[in-house]
Motif scaffolding. Structure first.
Motif, PDB file in Angstrom:
ATOM      1  N   LEU A  60      54.141  52.465  31.377  1.00  0.00           N
ATOM      2  CA  LEU A  60      54.537  52.161  32.755  1.00  0.00           C
ATOM      3  C   LEU A  60      54.063  50.768  33.154  1.00  0.00           C
ATOM      4  O   LEU A  60      54.754  50.044  33.871  1.00  0.00           O
ATOM      5  N   GLY A  61      52.876  50.395  32.665  1.00  0.00           N
ATOM      6  CA  GLY A  61      52.391  49.043  32.917  1.00  0.00           C
ATOM      7  C   GLY A  61      53.312  47.996  32.315  1.00  0.00           C
ATOM      8  O   GLY A  61      53.576  46.956  32.918  1.00  0.00           O
ATOM      9  N   GLY A  62      53.821  48.281  31.109  1.00  0.00           N
ATOM     10  CA  GLY A  62      54.771  47.364  30.482  1.00  0.00           C
ATOM     11  C   GLY A  62      56.048  47.222  31.288  1.00  0.00           C
ATOM     12  O   GLY A  62      56.607  46.130  31.407  1.00  0.00           O
ATOM     13  N   ILE A 122      51.304  42.213  40.976  1.00  0.00           N
ATOM     14  CA  ILE A 122      51.725  43.268  40.055  1.00  0.00           C
ATOM     15  C   ILE A 122      51.088  43.053  38.680  1.00  0.00           C
ATOM     16  O   ILE A 122      50.557  43.990  38.065  1.00  0.00           O
ATOM     17  N   ILE A 123      51.135  41.822  38.196  1.00  0.00           N
ATOM     18  CA  ILE A 123      50.578  41.530  36.868  1.00  0.00           C
ATOM     19  C   ILE A 123      49.087  41.831  36.831  1.00  0.00           C
ATOM     20  O   ILE A 123      48.589  42.468  35.894  1.00  0.00           O
ATOM     21  N   PRO A 146      45.071  45.541  33.335  1.00  0.00           N
ATOM     22  CA  PRO A 146      43.994  46.393  32.813  1.00  0.00           C
ATOM     23  C   PRO A 146      44.525  47.626  32.086  1.00  0.00           C
ATOM     24  O   PRO A 146      44.023  47.986  31.020  1.00  0.00           O
ATOM     25  N   GLY A 147      45.543  48.298  32.628  1.00  0.00           N
ATOM     26  CA  GLY A 147      46.111  49.475  31.978  1.00  0.00           C
ATOM     27  C   GLY A 147      46.780  49.136  30.670  1.00  0.00           C
ATOM     28  O   GLY A 147      46.711  49.902  29.702  1.00  0.00           O
ATOM     29  N   ALA A 153      37.200  38.808  36.266  1.00  0.00           N
ATOM     30  CA  ALA A 153      36.565  39.967  35.627  1.00  0.00           C
ATOM     31  C   ALA A 153      37.322  40.387  34.369  1.00  0.00           C
ATOM     32  O   ALA A 153      36.716  40.709  33.337  1.00  0.00           O
ATOM     33  N   MET A 154      38.645  40.397  34.445  1.00  0.00           N
ATOM     34  CA  MET A 154      39.449  40.762  33.274  1.00  0.00           C
ATOM     35  C   MET A 154      39.268  39.770  32.139  1.00  0.00           C
ATOM     36  O   MET A 154      39.199  40.141  30.962  1.00  0.00           O
TER      37      MET A 154
END
Length: 566
Positions: free
Chosen positions: A360-362, A152-153, A158-159, A176-177
């Motif tokens: 939503l990512g948060g 999930i993390i 990225p978002g 990559a991140m």
């Protein structure tokens, strides 16, 4: 005349059992719980849909279907069923191998998967297969959740950072991140981590505070007021405000077949989580939880979700806990929350268009951090290093391998752990507690007595093909070492005896008879073990009058009056 207390009469039909005995006096409490549940569920269902590659309204449909299906067929009064972040990464990874995420084919496969999962859960409930929920041991479950949290993390960072989402395996995506961190969008980060901080703070103050909804509304207003869409902040965009018509997904027979293994994995995870949730938040502490009936409810929820084009649903421990904490009395709270979500879909869809993706990512980052059970991991590490390694192995498998393969390996590890624990069982010697008639397993720190020509032994595990050879080898070693006149098997812990073990027992009894050793059994308490003695013909080699209710009674009847040796 004294008024007799009113008793609930079981409903003559299978529907709405979770509302049995409901009174209008419970309505205010259910209204309050339903409003709070809706406030918690709205951002969570949107975020979970995003995690799986679906539109926000698909998450809402899953929640509505799960709530309605469980209220109709489930037993637990509090359990909340809907889109769930535990199973979503698993089936999203599996579906991505069959169709592009977000495509019509992807949606059809997800709906078909929901139908298959629903059928499996209904069958499991109908045939009372609640024992399947025990396929995952606690260490494997903890490791499984930790691995899911990493997925999930990695999928949401990225978002939150305002970066394009890399593809490939999880470890490659992390690398990559890490190389792109310098290009992160500061405004997007402020929104995402601000939402995470807000939810965390609200959770610490009180679980009843809908921190996710507060953060979502605040971030949306911030985006609108500051015109942040023009500065690169991604938003959800238009949301369809219509309910789909129920239908069967139009996919080919070969695609249905490919979905079956994935559906089985999802069904097992749903059974594990549903069982844990319904036992943790029991409707009636005086009666055992009806896990099989709750499988029916969760299965009905997935069936409805599939018919309305959504995806599999699951029991939610946090949302169920919210219903309990806010004073909910019945599934009326969940139904009210579902009605509120439905009204939002039909009349408030345009309000969701400016919700930032980072918000939503948060929400999902908070969910991921919450499902990592740090306390349990630390406790298991202190108590059992071997089982801690099981946590690490399960989490690593889910992170490194394709997620559905990782889950399958986790279930395999859990089963192997159970098999290993059973095969470790060995024969133990019993000693008499001085000045009593009690026989107790020998222990270095407990003073006990043995009789010179009598051996009292026990085997503290089900006797099966997994350990029958160990049982015989240990017994032969004991006979060579002590050569007793009387051997008593204390069988209270032998709750099961299978065919292989029964044959081993026959051989052991025959061996004792050949060597002139009287063999007896004491405390054969398990009904299944008693049936095994009948079914496998053990009484053909062991007279029934050599099976006793206690060790002391066996010694009295068979002349156990040897000298005390220790």
């Amino acid at each position: 005349m004294t008024e007799q207390p009113r008793r609930d009469v079981p409903l003559p039909w299978p529907l709405l059992r979770s509302l049995q005995g409901w009174r209008i006096s419970a309505l205010p409490a259910d209204l309050a719980a339903g409003l709070t549940l809706a406030a918690i569920a709205i951002p969570e269902q949107m975020a979970t849909a995003k995690l799986g590659g679906f539109t926000p309204e698909t998450g809402f449909f899953a929640f509505i279907a799960g709530s309605l299906g469980f209220a109709l067929f489930g037993a637990n009064r509090f359990l909340s069923c809907g889109a769930d972040s535990t199973i979503t990464p698993i089936f999203a990874g599996g579906l991505a191998l069959l169709a592009a995420s977000g495509s019509p084919d992807y949606g059809s496969l997800a709906a078909a998967l929901a139908l298959l999962v629903g059928v499996m859960l209904v069958l499991a409930g109908g045939f009372k297969l609640g024992g399947i929920a025990n396929l995952l041991s606690v260490p494997v479950t903890v490791g499984f959740l930790a691995g899911i949290a990493v997925h999930i993390i990695v999928s949401q960072l990225p978002g939150v950072l305002g970066l394009p989402s890399p593809g490939g395996p999880t470890l490659a995506r992390i690398a990559a991140m890490a190389g792109e961190l310098g290009k992160a969008n500061g405004t997007t980060m402020l929104i995402g981590f601000g939402v995470l901080a807000t939810i965390t703070l609200c959770e610490r103050i009180s679980a009843r505070i809908p921190g996710a909804l507060i953060a979502l509304v605040a971030s949306t207003l911030f985006v609108i007021a500051a015109g942040l869409e023009a500065r690169g902040v991604q938003v959800i965009g238009s949301v369809t405000g219509t309910m789909p018509m129920p239908s069967i997904p139009l996919i080919g027979p070969e695609q249905w077949a490919k979905l079956v293994p994935l559906a089985f994995l999802i069904a097992v995870v749903v059974m594990v989580q549903t069982s844990a949730t319904t036992r943790s938040f029991s409707s009636d502490p005086d009666h055992p939880a009806d896990v099989d009936r709750d499988f029916l409810g969760a299965g009905a929820g997935s069936l409805l979700a599939g018919l309305f084009g959504a995806f599999p649903v699951n029991a939610s421990p946090p949302r169920t806990g919210i219903v309990v904490e806010t004073g909910g009395r019945s599934q009326a709270a969940g139904l009210l929350a579902a009605v509120i979500v439905l009204l939002l879909v039909l009349f408030g869809a345009r309000l969701l268009a400016h919700v930032p993706e980072a918000a939503l990512g948060g929400v999902l980052l908070f969910v991921a951090l919450r499902i990592i059970r740090v306390g349990q991991i630390a406790s298991i590490y202190r108590a059992s290093k071997g089982e801690f390694l099981l946590i690490v192995a399960t989490a690593a498998a889910i992170v490194v391998l394709p997620i559905e393969q990782g889950v399958a390996l986790g279930i395999t590890l859990s089963l192997l752990h159970g098999i290993w624990s059973t095969t470790r069982a060995h024969l133990i010697t019993f000693e008499r507690v001085p000045e009593t008639t009690i026989w107790w397993p020998a222990h270095p720190q407990i003073k006990g007595e043995q009789l010179s020509d009598i051996a009292v032994i026990g085997f503290q595990a089900p006797l099966s093909f997994l350990n029958a050879a160990t049982f015989r080898a240990d017994l032969q070693h004991l006979l060579q070492r002590r050569s007793p006149r009387l051997l008593v098997l204390e069988a209270s812990a032998m709750v099961e005896i299978d065919f292989t073990a029964a044959q081993t027992l026959r051989e052991v009894i025959a061996l004792c008879n050949r060597d002139g050793i009287v063999f007896a059994v004491a405390r054969l308490e398990s009904l299944r073990a008693q049936e095994a003695f009948e079914r496998f013909g053990l009484y053909d080699v062991l007279p029934r009058d050599r099976v006793f209710h206690s060790v002391d009674l066996a010694l009295q009847k068979l002349g156990g009056d040897g000298a005390v040796t220790s």
